[in-house]
Scaffold this motif. Sequence first.
Motif, PDB file in Angstrom:
ATOM      1  N   ASN A 131       0.850  -1.389   0.036  1.00 12.55           N
ATOM      2  CA  ASN A 131       0.072   0.017  -0.135  1.00 12.55           C
ATOM      3  C   ASN A 131       0.923   1.337   0.123  1.00 12.55           C
ATOM      4  OD1 ASN A 131      -2.092  -1.389   2.451  1.00 12.55           O
ATOM      5  ND2 ASN A 131      -1.996  -1.600   0.412  1.00 12.55           N
ATOM      6  N   LEU A 132       0.173   2.418  -0.371  1.00 10.90           N
ATOM      7  CA  LEU A 132       0.774   3.519  -0.223  1.00 10.90           C
ATOM      8  C   LEU A 132      -0.210   4.691   0.359  1.00 10.90           C
ATOM      9  CD1 LEU A 132       1.637   5.480  -3.620  1.00 10.90           C
ATOM     10  CD2 LEU A 132       1.029   3.077  -3.702  1.00 10.90           C
ATOM     11  N   THR A 134      -2.230   6.831  -0.582  1.00  8.35           N
ATOM     12  CA  THR A 134      -3.330   7.233  -1.698  1.00  8.35           C
ATOM     13  C   THR A 134      -4.188   5.743  -2.030  1.00  8.35           C
ATOM     14  OG1 THR A 134      -2.050   7.152  -3.586  1.00  8.35           O
ATOM     15  CG2 THR A 134      -2.445   9.363  -2.476  1.00  8.35           C
ATOM     16  N   SER A 135      -3.850   4.806  -1.417  1.00 11.27           N
ATOM     17  CA  SER A 135      -4.451   3.349  -2.187  1.00 11.27           C
ATOM     18  C   SER A 135      -5.941   3.484  -1.867  1.00 11.27           C
ATOM     19  CB  SER A 135      -3.778   2.161  -1.198  1.00 11.27           C
ATOM     20  OG  SER A 135      -2.416   2.157  -1.545  1.00 11.27           O
ATOM     21  N   GLN A 137      -7.990   5.922  -1.713  1.00 11.39           N
ATOM     22  CA  GLN A 137      -8.815   6.839  -2.546  1.00 11.39           C
ATOM     23  C   GLN A 137      -8.944   6.318  -4.027  1.00 11.39           C
ATOM     24  OE1 GLN A 137      -6.089  10.225  -2.441  1.00 11.39           O
ATOM     25  NE2 GLN A 137      -6.691  10.926  -0.235  1.00 11.39           N
ATOM     26  N   VAL A 138      -7.883   5.377  -4.529  1.00 10.21           N
ATOM     27  CA  VAL A 138      -7.795   4.999  -5.888  1.00 10.21           C
ATOM     28  C   VAL A 138      -8.653   3.527  -5.837  1.00 10.21           C
ATOM     29  CG1 VAL A 138      -6.343   4.183  -7.803  1.00 10.21           C
ATOM     30  CG2 VAL A 138      -5.727   6.228  -6.378  1.00 10.21           C
ATOM     31  N   ASN A 140     -10.589   1.410  -3.360  1.00 13.49           N
ATOM     32  CA  ASN A 140     -11.219   1.072  -1.872  1.00 13.49           C
ATOM     33  C   ASN A 140     -11.496  -0.254  -1.722  1.00 13.49           C
ATOM     34  OD1 ASN A 140     -11.779   1.489   0.994  1.00 13.49           O
ATOM     35  ND2 ASN A 140     -13.497   2.795   0.336  1.00 13.49           N
ATOM     36  N   LYS A 261      -6.156  -0.074 -11.981  1.00 11.43           N
ATOM     37  CA  LYS A 261      -6.246   0.990 -10.779  1.00 11.43           C
ATOM     38  C   LYS A 261      -4.926   0.484  -9.858  1.00 11.43           C
ATOM     39  CE  LYS A 261     -10.580   2.578 -10.664  1.00 11.43           C
ATOM     40  NZ  LYS A 261     -11.996   2.967  -9.778  1.00 11.43           N
ATOM     41  N   HIS A 262      -4.989  -0.854  -9.693  1.00 14.89           N
ATOM     42  CA  HIS A 262      -3.728  -1.358  -8.743  1.00 14.89           C
ATOM     43  C   HIS A 262      -2.451  -1.125  -9.108  1.00 14.89           C
ATOM     44  CE1 HIS A 262      -2.233  -3.535  -5.376  1.00 14.89           C
ATOM     45  NE2 HIS A 262      -1.967  -4.615  -6.210  1.00 14.89           N
ATOM     46  N   LEU A 265      -1.118   2.281  -9.011  1.00 18.34           N
ATOM     47  CA  LEU A 265      -0.718   2.316  -7.623  1.00 18.34           C
ATOM     48  C   LEU A 265       0.649   1.836  -7.542  1.00 18.34           C
ATOM     49  CD1 LEU A 265      -3.871   1.788  -5.360  1.00 18.34           C
ATOM     50  CD2 LEU A 265      -2.623   3.841  -5.549  1.00 18.34           C
ATOM     51  N   GLU A 268       3.862   3.409  -8.500  1.00 15.07           N
ATOM     52  CA  GLU A 268       4.226   4.897  -7.667  1.00 15.07           C
ATOM     53  C   GLU A 268       5.148   4.597  -6.713  1.00 15.07           C
ATOM     54  OE1 GLU A 268       2.700   8.308  -7.332  1.00 15.07           O
ATOM     55  OE2 GLU A 268       2.275   7.344  -9.611  1.00 15.07           O
ATOM     56  N   HIS A 269       5.428   3.409  -6.179  1.00 19.47           N
ATOM     57  CA  HIS A 269       6.419   3.072  -5.348  1.00 19.47           C
ATOM     58  C   HIS A 269       7.869   3.242  -6.045  1.00 19.47           C
ATOM     59  CE1 HIS A 269       3.967   1.148  -2.213  1.00 19.47           C
ATOM     60  NE2 HIS A 269       3.225   0.331  -3.077  1.00 19.47           N
TER      61      HIS A 269
END
Length: 311
Positions: A131-132, A134-135, A137-138, A140, A261-262, A265, A268-269
Amino acid sequence: MPSPTPTLVNIGTHSLALYAHGPSPTPSQPVVFFINGIATSSLVWAGVLKLLPSTLRSYTYDRSGFSASNPSPLPPTPENIALELSRLMKNTPITNPLILVGHSWAGVLIREFIALTGGSQIAGLVLVDANLETSLQVLNVLDPQLRAVFKGVEHYEGSGIAREHKLTSEEWDAFIKDERSAKFVLQAENESKEYEPGFGTLLKKELAKKQPLLGDAPVFVTGGMRSRDWNGLYAAGVAKGNGTEEQRRYAREMIDGADEKHMGLIREHLKLSTRGKLVWAYESGHFVQLTQPELVVEGVEWVLDELKAGS
C-alpha cells in the motif's frame, strides 16, 4: 521449516518477539528484515525464507499483541508501529544496513518508519503488493458494497490461496493455527480499527513532495493481480447468496477495473528511489509471498546485486 525460538526484546514499554534466520552477519553486511501486512502472521514468510541464500541473515518479528510479543500500551496506529519498530532496532541492536521487505499495509508502515527515522539505515527495499498513502482513494478495498458480496467467505479459501500457496503442509498448518489463536484474533481486530485512519495520517505528512525518499537505494517492487483474489471471493460470495443484484453489479464492475487501478498504484512505489525495478506477479493475487515466493527472493537478490555494484 521449523520456526526459530524467538528472542524477546525489551523496547521500554513491553517486549517484542524477534526471530533470526541464517548466520550472524559481519557489521557491514546487509540484513533482511520482513514486515507483515495488517493482521498477518510472521509465518507468512516461511516460503520466502527457505529460498533465500544460505549465507544471508534475515529477521522476522511479531508486532505488539501477536504470537510471542507482548501487548502494547499504545494503539496499533502506523505511527506507533513504526516507533516500536525503531525501538526494536535500537534495543536488539540491529545496526547493519537494512533491506526491508514489506507486504501490503507494510508499505504504509515503512513510510512512517522513514518519516520517523529518516531512513538512513535502509540500504534497499522490496515491496510486495504494498500500500501507499493514496491506496484507498484509488481502490477502496473497504468498499461496503464489495464487502457485502464477500461477507462470510473465508479469505484464503475463497481467494484460492489455500490451494495455490507454496508452503509445506506443516508450514501452512502453523500459519493458519497462529492466525486463528484467540490472542491473534484480538490484536487483528485492534489493528483493523487503525487501518483506514492510518492512510489519512500518512497523507498529511506529504511525503510525496519529498521524493525520492530513499535517494538511490535500490527499490524492487512486485505487485499481484487484485482481480485474481476478488474473482474467487465474488464467486464464493454469490454462491452463499450474498449481496443484492445492484451490489453484485457494482462489485463486478469494481473487480473488472481493479487491476488497472492497482497497477497504477504499485508503479508509484518506484518514486521512492532513483534505482528501481518492477516485476508483476501475474500468477498471484495479494499474497505474492505465499503463491510466488521466488519473486520476493528475486527482489532481495536484485537489491543485493545493486548494492554490490554500487560499492
